[in-house]
Design a protein around this motif. Structure first.
Motif, PDB file in Angstrom:
ATOM      1  N   PRO A  36      -0.336 -37.581  14.538  1.00  0.00           N
ATOM      2  CA  PRO A  36      -0.530 -37.567  15.997  1.00  0.00           C
ATOM      3  C   PRO A  36      -1.627 -38.514  16.472  1.00  0.00           C
ATOM      4  CG  PRO A  36      -0.298 -35.336  15.165  1.00  0.00           C
ATOM      5  CD  PRO A  36      -0.421 -36.228  13.962  1.00  0.00           C
ATOM      6  N   MET A  37      -1.341 -39.236  17.538  1.00  0.00           N
ATOM      7  CA  MET A  37      -2.319 -40.114  18.176  1.00  0.00           C
ATOM      8  C   MET A  37      -3.276 -39.241  18.999  1.00  0.00           C
ATOM      9  SD  MET A  37      -1.396 -43.397  20.518  1.00  0.00           S
ATOM     10  CE  MET A  37      -2.614 -44.393  21.353  1.00  0.00           C
ATOM     11  N   GLU A  38      -4.583 -39.526  18.898  1.00  0.00           N
ATOM     12  CA  GLU A  38      -5.599 -38.655  19.494  1.00  0.00           C
ATOM     13  C   GLU A  38      -6.568 -39.465  20.338  1.00  0.00           C
ATOM     14  OE1 GLU A  38      -9.457 -36.070  17.914  1.00  0.00           O
ATOM     15  OE2 GLU A  38      -7.819 -36.553  16.520  1.00  0.00           O
ATOM     16  N   HIS A  45     -11.039 -33.214  22.763  1.00  0.00           N
ATOM     17  CA  HIS A  45     -10.006 -34.055  22.171  1.00  0.00           C
ATOM     18  C   HIS A  45      -8.635 -33.667  22.718  1.00  0.00           C
ATOM     19  CE1 HIS A  45      -9.001 -30.623  19.574  1.00  0.00           C
ATOM     20  NE2 HIS A  45      -7.849 -31.235  19.370  1.00  0.00           N
ATOM     21  N   TYR A  46      -7.760 -34.663  22.794  1.00  0.00           N
ATOM     22  CA  TYR A  46      -6.377 -34.455  23.231  1.00  0.00           C
ATOM     23  C   TYR A  46      -5.475 -35.295  22.342  1.00  0.00           C
ATOM     24  CZ  TYR A  46      -8.744 -32.980  27.545  1.00  0.00           C
ATOM     25  OH  TYR A  46      -9.571 -32.371  28.454  1.00  0.00           O
ATOM     26  N   LYS A  56      -2.646 -30.584  23.995  1.00  0.00           N
ATOM     27  CA  LYS A  56      -3.385 -29.921  22.932  1.00  0.00           C
ATOM     28  C   LYS A  56      -2.490 -29.614  21.735  1.00  0.00           C
ATOM     29  CE  LYS A  56      -7.670 -29.507  24.438  1.00  0.00           C
ATOM     30  NZ  LYS A  56      -8.818 -30.036  23.661  1.00  0.00           N
ATOM     31  N   LYS A  57      -1.200 -29.928  21.849  1.00  0.00           N
ATOM     32  CA  LYS A  57      -0.251 -29.621  20.780  1.00  0.00           C
ATOM     33  C   LYS A  57       0.062 -30.876  19.968  1.00  0.00           C
ATOM     34  CE  LYS A  57       1.978 -25.959  23.468  1.00  0.00           C
ATOM     35  NZ  LYS A  57       3.274 -25.486  24.038  1.00  0.00           N
ATOM     36  N   PRO A  58      -0.326 -30.912  18.697  1.00  0.00           N
ATOM     37  CA  PRO A  58      -0.044 -32.100  17.878  1.00  0.00           C
ATOM     38  C   PRO A  58       1.440 -32.382  17.734  1.00  0.00           C
ATOM     39  CG  PRO A  58      -0.892 -30.298  16.522  1.00  0.00           C
ATOM     40  CD  PRO A  58      -1.075 -29.889  17.944  1.00  0.00           C
TER      41      PRO A  58
END
Length: 328
Positions: A36-38, A45-46, A56-58
């Motif tokens: 996941p891109m963060e 963090h998002y 908030k959900k990977p």
């Protein structure tokens, strides 16, 4: 936002779709191949969806492909990866604008030491920001009225609490001077090219009219080079921690030069437990200690003298306030 041009089209398009209020306050972008891109901002963090929406959900996030990461590396290396041998050994690349890109991948060892990185699959892009006024509250405490010199100052905090942003504005204001304070010749040792954001040796951030920068140079060696060649009255250096850094600082102090340095740590006791910095802290080389701390959108700091006596009530400000600005 010129830093967007660092990214290949697929990633750039996603980032451009991020809501503007969030995009303007980004501090970190993390790209991990196949994961996941963060993004990180204000201590939160998002994950980022393909449509640029924070989540908030990977499971909802865009997962950069091998082609995405390969093209990104090609762009930040200016299509010449072989020229970045030293950066690959250290594990980060600093690009124009002072933005630092941390790297993670497979290490190649030689003689038991890291020679360089290969198979790079993780990137941490730290967005550098220039915040005029970040040092406003500290400046009245920096001048020693008895000697008319800048006090030897240590800025202390864990990573990503605003040390570099603060140093940058301190350099600008010390070099510029004011009605209450004369200007000083400043020398910056910018090992990671973050304080001044130099490109081809020329600072891209305003670090002051009387400031000289030794860019991409090891701290200890850079301090001695500036002392010999540019006769600074104030030396500024980021993230000290090695024994040779401490020795160079003692040499500068012995030459009558004021030193402003930063270091990673939560408090003075923690620094005293580090062998390289123990003597500097135990023998009170620094006249001022500034401890930064951050909780979410709020930043706070304490200023104390060498006897750990508080010189200023605990200062606290929130994102967007004009006093102190935003640290990044």
């Amino acid at each position: 936002m010129k830093w967007l041009d660092l990214f290949p089209t697929p990633l750039k398009t996603i980032l451009e779709y991020i809501p503007l209020q969030l995009l303007e306050t980004l501090e970190e972008i993390r790209i991990r191949e196949g994961r996941p891109m963060e993004i990180n901002t204000h201590g939160e963090h998002y994950f980022v969806t393909k449509q640029g929406s924070p989540s908030k959900k990977p499971s909802e996030a865009y997962k950069p492909s091998r082609d995405d990461t390969y093209r990104f590396l090609d762009l930040i290396s200016n299509h010449s990866l072989y020229t970045l041998e030293e950066e690959l050994r250290k594990g980060f690349i600093t690009v124009p604008g002072g933005h630092r890109i941390g790297l993670a991948g497979r290490t190649v060892l030689k003689g038991g030491k890291v020679e360089h990185l290969r198979d790079i699959s993780g990137y941490n892009i730290r967005i550098a920001k220039e915040v005029r006024g970040a040092a406003d509250r500290l400046m009245p405490h920096l001048l020693d009225p008895q000697t008319s010199r800048i006090k030897h100052t240590l800025i202390l905090s864990p990573p990503q609490q605003g040390k570099t942003t603060l140093l940058r504005d301190m350099s600008r204001q010390i070099s510029m001077g004011s009605n209450e304070r004369k200007s000083f010749k400043v020398g910056i040792v910018d090992e990671r090219s973050e304080i001044a954001g130099s490109y081809k040796g020329v600072p891209t951030f305003d670090v002051g009219p009387r400031t000289d920068v030794m860019d991409a140079c090891p701290k200890a060696e850079g301090m001695m080079m500036l002392i010999r060649s540019m006769s600074p009255e104030v030396l500024i250096v980021d993230e000290i921690g090695r024994e040779e850094d401490a020795e160079a600082i003692k040499e500068a102090l012995g030459a009558g030069i004021s030193v402003i340095a930063s270091a990673h740590g939560r408090d003075i006791a923690e620094l005293k437990r580090r062998p390289a910095l123990h003597q500097l802290m135990s023998e009170d080389y620094f006249q001022l200690i500034v401890i930064l701390d951050r909780t979410g959108k709020r930043f706070q700091y304490k200023i104390s003298d060498m006897r750990h006596k508080s010189l200023h009530p605990q200062g606290m400000h929130q994102q967007g306030m004009t006093t102190g600005g935003t640290y990044a």
